[in-house]
Design an enzyme around this catalytic site. Structure first.
Site, mmCIF file in Angstrom:
data_model
loop_
_atom_site.group_PDB
_atom_site.id
_atom_site.type_symbol
_atom_site.label_atom_id
_atom_site.label_comp_id
_atom_site.label_asym_id
_atom_site.label_seq_id
_atom_site.Cartn_x
_atom_site.Cartn_y
_atom_site.Cartn_z
ATOM 1 N N LEU A 62 -25.018 -17.467 5.736
ATOM 2 C CA LEU A 62 -24.519 -17.841 7.051
ATOM 3 C C LEU A 62 -23.346 -16.925 7.370
ATOM 4 O O LEU A 62 -22.569 -16.577 6.481
ATOM 5 C CB LEU A 62 -24.027 -19.302 7.077
ATOM 6 C CG LEU A 62 -25.058 -20.421 6.964
ATOM 7 C CD1 LEU A 62 -24.364 -21.777 6.969
ATOM 8 C CD2 LEU A 62 -26.093 -20.348 8.084
ATOM 9 N N ASP A 63 -23.208 -16.545 8.626
ATOM 10 C CA ASP A 63 -22.052 -15.757 9.033
ATOM 11 C C ASP A 63 -20.767 -16.491 8.692
ATOM 12 O O ASP A 63 -20.736 -17.729 8.630
ATOM 13 C CB ASP A 63 -22.082 -15.512 10.549
ATOM 14 C CG ASP A 63 -23.214 -14.602 10.976
ATOM 15 O OD1 ASP A 63 -23.762 -13.898 10.105
ATOM 16 O OD2 ASP A 63 -23.540 -14.604 12.171
ATOM 17 N N ARG A 64 -19.709 -15.725 8.542
ATOM 18 C CA ARG A 64 -18.408 -16.314 8.203
ATOM 19 C C ARG A 64 -18.005 -17.414 9.175
ATOM 20 O O ARG A 64 -17.533 -18.481 8.769
ATOM 21 C CB ARG A 64 -17.354 -15.211 8.190
ATOM 22 C CG ARG A 64 -15.957 -15.686 7.815
ATOM 23 C CD ARG A 64 -14.985 -14.514 7.795
ATOM 24 N NE ARG A 64 -13.687 -14.890 7.248
ATOM 25 C CZ ARG A 64 -12.688 -14.048 7.026
ATOM 26 N NH1 ARG A 64 -12.846 -12.768 7.309
ATOM 27 N NH2 ARG A 64 -11.537 -14.469 6.530
#
Length: 241
Positions: A62-64
């Site tokens: 997942l993106d930050r």
């Protein structure tokens, strides 16, 4: 500072068995170390490893700034089995996002995306609008501001796919940088004190590689996502949750 992370509290575990564990990843927490985010000092892999007292293997990313369901394997063999399911498209993922403007009831977004190395890949996302709102907040030449809460179902897993697809159809995700609208992002920061990305990995479904049983893992939204739902949609938030 990693907004949304309270390192004094353990990670919220949504699912755990002898082979797999899933957490509700906070906004702002990196999955693992990355040379492009040298400012970060804490990572989901290390935090969960220390919390469980054993090695963990992230089977997807997942993106930050994206919160929600993040799945880990507890062995190398299970990691390989789960990654195979992801590559075969056998894992069903659902996201929630708050975006600029009023989106259509439903829309199929079939728009190829170019990787950093120039390779173009097919990318497909299904959009469904859950709620729309119009609030008395002037923006540019408009006297009001319009937003939508959408459910996004990607059938491919390209980097920043949802963010790029929503920007492509001119309904960028609020708080997204660099694919979103910087003016909207500034409006939310200045007016609401909001400085994260309003994208939430709500649910993941797959068949357990060992038991062959169907598994569904759902993550409640993080506090900041819930706050903005309340601010923008008011009582409608309760109908969505």
């Amino acid at each position: 500072m990693n907004q949304g992370i309270n390192t004094t509290q353990p990670l919220s575990i949504l699912y755990q068995d002898t082979d797999l564990v899933a957490i509700n990843k906070p906004h702002g927490l990196l999955v693992h170390r990355s040379f492009i985010a040298s400012d970060a000092s804490e990572f989901a892999v290390q935090l969960l490893r220390d919390q469980l007292g054993q090695r963990v293997y992230p089977v997807h990313r997942l993106d930050r700034k994206t919160a929600g369901v993040l799945l880990f394997a507890l062995s190398e063999s299970m990691n390989s089995l789960m990654q195979q399911q992801f590559m075969e498209g056998a894992v069903h993922k659902t996201y929630l996002a708050i975006v600029r403007g009023h989106t259509p009831d439903e829309q199929a977004i079939d728009y190829p995306l170019r990787r950093d190395d120039g390779i173009v890949q097919d990318a497909f996302t299904q959009l469904k609008t859950l709620q729309r709102t119009e609030i008395p907040l002037p923006f540019g030449k408009h006297t009001t501001s319009r937003y939508s809460l959408v459910e996004l179902t990607p059938t491919t897993g390209r980097m920043h796919q949802l963010r790029k697809h929503m920007a492509h159809i001119l309904h960028p995700i609020i708080g997204d940088r660099p694919h979103g609208c910087n003016k909207q992002n500034k409006l939310f920061k200045d007016h609401f004190g909001m400085n994260t990305m309003l994208l939430h990995a709500q649910q993941i479904k797959f068949t357990h590689p060992v038991t062959s049983e169907p598994v569904t893992i759902t993550a409640p939204w993080q506090a900041e996502f819930g706050r903005m739902l309340g601010v923008l949609f008011g009582e409608e938030e309760q109908k969505i949750n």
